[in-house]
Design an enzyme around this catalytic site. Structure first.
Site, PDB file in Angstrom:
ATOM      1  N   ALA A  15     -13.166  -6.806  -4.718  1.00 59.37           N
ATOM      2  CA  ALA A  15     -13.267  -5.304  -4.364  1.00 59.37           C
ATOM      3  C   ALA A  15     -13.868  -4.781  -5.585  1.00 59.37           C
ATOM      4  CB  ALA A  15     -11.591  -4.791  -4.559  1.00 59.37           C
TER       5      ALA A  15
ATOM      6  N   ASP B 116       0.908  -1.077  -0.162  1.00 56.66           N
ATOM      7  CA  ASP B 116      -0.001  -0.107   0.150  1.00 56.66           C
ATOM      8  C   ASP B 116       0.964   1.084   0.018  1.00 56.66           C
ATOM      9  OD1 ASP B 116      -1.571   2.194   0.540  1.00 56.66           O
ATOM     10  OD2 ASP B 116      -2.947   0.828   1.844  1.00 56.66           O
TER      11      ASP B 116
ATOM     12  N   GLU C 156     -20.967  -6.724 -15.446  1.00 54.21           N
ATOM     13  CA  GLU C 156     -21.957  -7.496 -14.625  1.00 54.21           C
ATOM     14  C   GLU C 156     -23.217  -6.836 -15.236  1.00 54.21           C
ATOM     15  OE1 GLU C 156     -21.430  -6.354 -10.513  1.00 54.21           O
ATOM     16  OE2 GLU C 156     -19.392  -7.546 -10.613  1.00 54.21           O
TER      17      GLU C 156
ATOM     18  N   HIS D 250     -21.164 -10.839  -7.174  1.00 55.96           N
ATOM     19  CA  HIS D 250     -21.211  -9.685  -6.588  1.00 55.96           C
ATOM     20  C   HIS D 250     -21.924  -9.741  -5.028  1.00 55.96           C
ATOM     21  CE1 HIS D 250     -20.050  -5.143  -7.299  1.00 55.96           C
ATOM     22  NE2 HIS D 250     -19.972  -5.347  -5.986  1.00 55.96           N
TER      23      HIS D 250
END
Length: 527
Positions: A230, A170, A260, A279
């Site tokens: 994510a 990160d 999607e 999802h």
């Protein structure tokens, strides 16, 4: 009495909270655009999830509307610009589904490790194939976590409880915060090479789109397992198919997809070592209740007391201050954007110095604008002046501000320093012609550059012929140069260039620029 419309299905607890707070509420779900436009003018607040599209036409019809509350994180279904223009505050609820998403990532990891969905289908088909479904343990394996925000940090804690060793990447995580989390902070390539399991928890940005592509998979440890709960399009699905088909990756588990809903023609669905869910990251009873409670509380607090929480389009500035402050807010955010895109890993501290007339203004609002610019390229797309300081604090980033009466030869100047584990970067900016944001110094090198548009940033040696080589390469590629600004150290040595271009460079062209003689590094900056 304020009146709120709940336009999407959500927990009944939201209705109860509005009633408890003394706010009238009506629930009308499944409305089409025309039906919504016909009635939206009756309401002061609107509570939605993802089904209702609040576009410019709906907002134009919303004569009384003061606030839109999204029960969830994403606000893609709200026209933020149109809402801001009409003075409508848009809020989200970024923390209501963090636990459930973290748990889902862990569940996907376990399911992929033990091939639970495949074994279930086999047994239901009448087979007893114990030897076929031999899995791997999580205990004492290395988990690589990309993104250590709210969800990523929860995944880390749960993985540690399972006895896993956790390493993390990160660029905005300091060493001290990494120590608090109990993780080893590593570079991306190191993480890819050593992780037995890898889970990603970042927003979808220009930097993270197709973060996992063919080159990335080639660097991953053979036999690794990838999890993505994510955002879709972080993973190049065609490249993932190849990595799974070849056996380079043992398995992958996705909850999100680039397109999607997913249909049967997606080739990933053909693979035995691929598992997926539609999802479901936020799809638990608890999460649905949590986001409903949060959105009702936030809308009520604003309508009754003017308290703003988790707004995505509201600077923390009094109305009478905004006219004078707005150009500096723009300057501060753009300085932050420049540094945020140039920053290395391990950001520890942000030091901001205000000098001249700007030091007399509301510098708290300016500081949040600068933080927003620094963080927004790596953190959730809903980052704003309200949540930027909170997100910085969560990552152990210290904030220091200073003021000076004199700005030397300028009327006002803002200097922003990023202190990182591997050094620091400094950008200085000012306003010209009263309102135009201008960069006047970067890392001690004087340069005058308008802070707008697509900029090609180059670190280079101060030697003859560089401008010609760059211009020739860009010209041959059909890239038009709008402005070219060069700065260099005195005496001659290091130098830098900012080139305003009419369109961003492709990755291939950027690599060609970086390979030119005299060029030390090249990056595209988007302002």
């Amino acid at each position: 009495m304020p009146t709120v419309l709940i336009a999407d299905k959500m927990s009944a607890r939201a209705v109860e909270i509005f009633h408890e707070r003394g706010i009238a509420v009506e629930v009308k779900t499944g409305l089409g655009k025309e039906a919504l436009c016909a009635i939206i003018g009756q309401y002061d607040g609107l509570a939605i999830r993802s089904a209702t599209n609040v576009d410019a036409d709906v907002l134009a019809a919303a004569s009384r509307l003061k606030v839109v509350g999204r029960a969830g994180i994403g606000v893609d279904n709200v026209d933020i610009h149109a809402a801001s223009k009409r003075g409508v505050i848009v809020m989200n609820t970024p923390y209501g589904n963090t636990v459930t998403t973290a748990e889902h990532a862990i569940a996907l990891m376990m399911a992929a490790a033990r091939m639970i969905p495949q074994a279930t289908m086999s047994l239901k088909a009448g087979q007893w194939e114990k030897s076929r479904f031999q899995g791997v343990e999580l205990y004492q394996k290395t988990l690589g976590v990309i993104g250590t925000g709210n969800i990523g940090s929860l995944v880390i804690a749960r993985a540690q409880g399972l006895g896993m060793r956790v390493i993390a990447y990160d660029p905005y995580l300091s060493k001290s915060r990494a120590a608090d989390l109990g993780v080893e902070l590593v570079e991306m390539d190191t993480l890819l090479a050593h992780a037995d399991f890898l889970t990603v928890h970042t927003p979808l940005t220009d930097a993270t789109r197709n973060l996992f592509r063919a080159e990335t998979f080639a660097k991953m440890k053979p036999g690794a397992i990838l999890v993505n709960a994510a955002r879709g399009c972080i993973v190049d699905e065609a490249a993932l198919y190849d990595a799974l088909k070849s056996g380079h990756l043992r398995a992958a588990a996705l909850d999100v997809f680039c397109k999607e809903p997913v249909h049967g023609d997606n080739p990933l669905l053909e693979l035995d070592n691929f598992i997926c869910t539609p999802h479901l990251g936020a799809s638990t009873e608890e999460a649905q209740v949590n986001v409903a409670i949060q959105v009702a509380e936030q809308i009520s607090a604003y309508l009754l007391r003017g308290v703003v929480q988790n707004a995505v389009n509201l600077p923390s500035v009094k109305e009478e201050e905004l006219l004078l402050l707005q150009p500096y807010l723009n300057l501060g955010e753009r300085l932050g954007l420049v540094l945020g895109q140039l920053a290395g890993s391990g950001l520890r501290e942000v030091v901001i110095e205000y000098a001249g007339e700007v030091a007399e203004l509301n510098t708290a609002a300016l500081t949040t604008a600068i933080l927003k610019g620094i963080l927004q390229s790596a953190l959730p797309e809903t980052i704003n002046a309200v949540n930027a300081p909170v997100l910085a604090k969560e990552r152990g980033i210290g904030i220091e501000t200073r003021k000076r009466e004199s700005a030397d030869e300028l009327r006002a100047r803002i200097a922003v320093t990023l202190r990182m584990d591997q050094g620091e970067r400094v950008a200085v900016g000012t306003l010209v012609h009263e309102h135009q944001a201008r960069l006047v110094q970067l890392d001690g090198i004087d340069v005058e550059m308008p802070l707008a548009g697509d900029l090609l940033y180059i670190q280079n040696r101060d030697e003859p012929g560089l401008i010609g080589r760059i211009g020739g390469l860009l010209g041959a590629a059909g890239i038009n140069i709008a402005q070219f600004h060069l700065g260099r150290e005195k005496p001659a040595g290091a130098a830098l260039s900012f080139i305003a271009v009419d369109q961003p460079l492709t990755e291939v062209l950027l690599e060609q620029v970086a390979a030119l003689p005299g060029v030390l590094a090249a990056r595209m900056l988007r302002l």
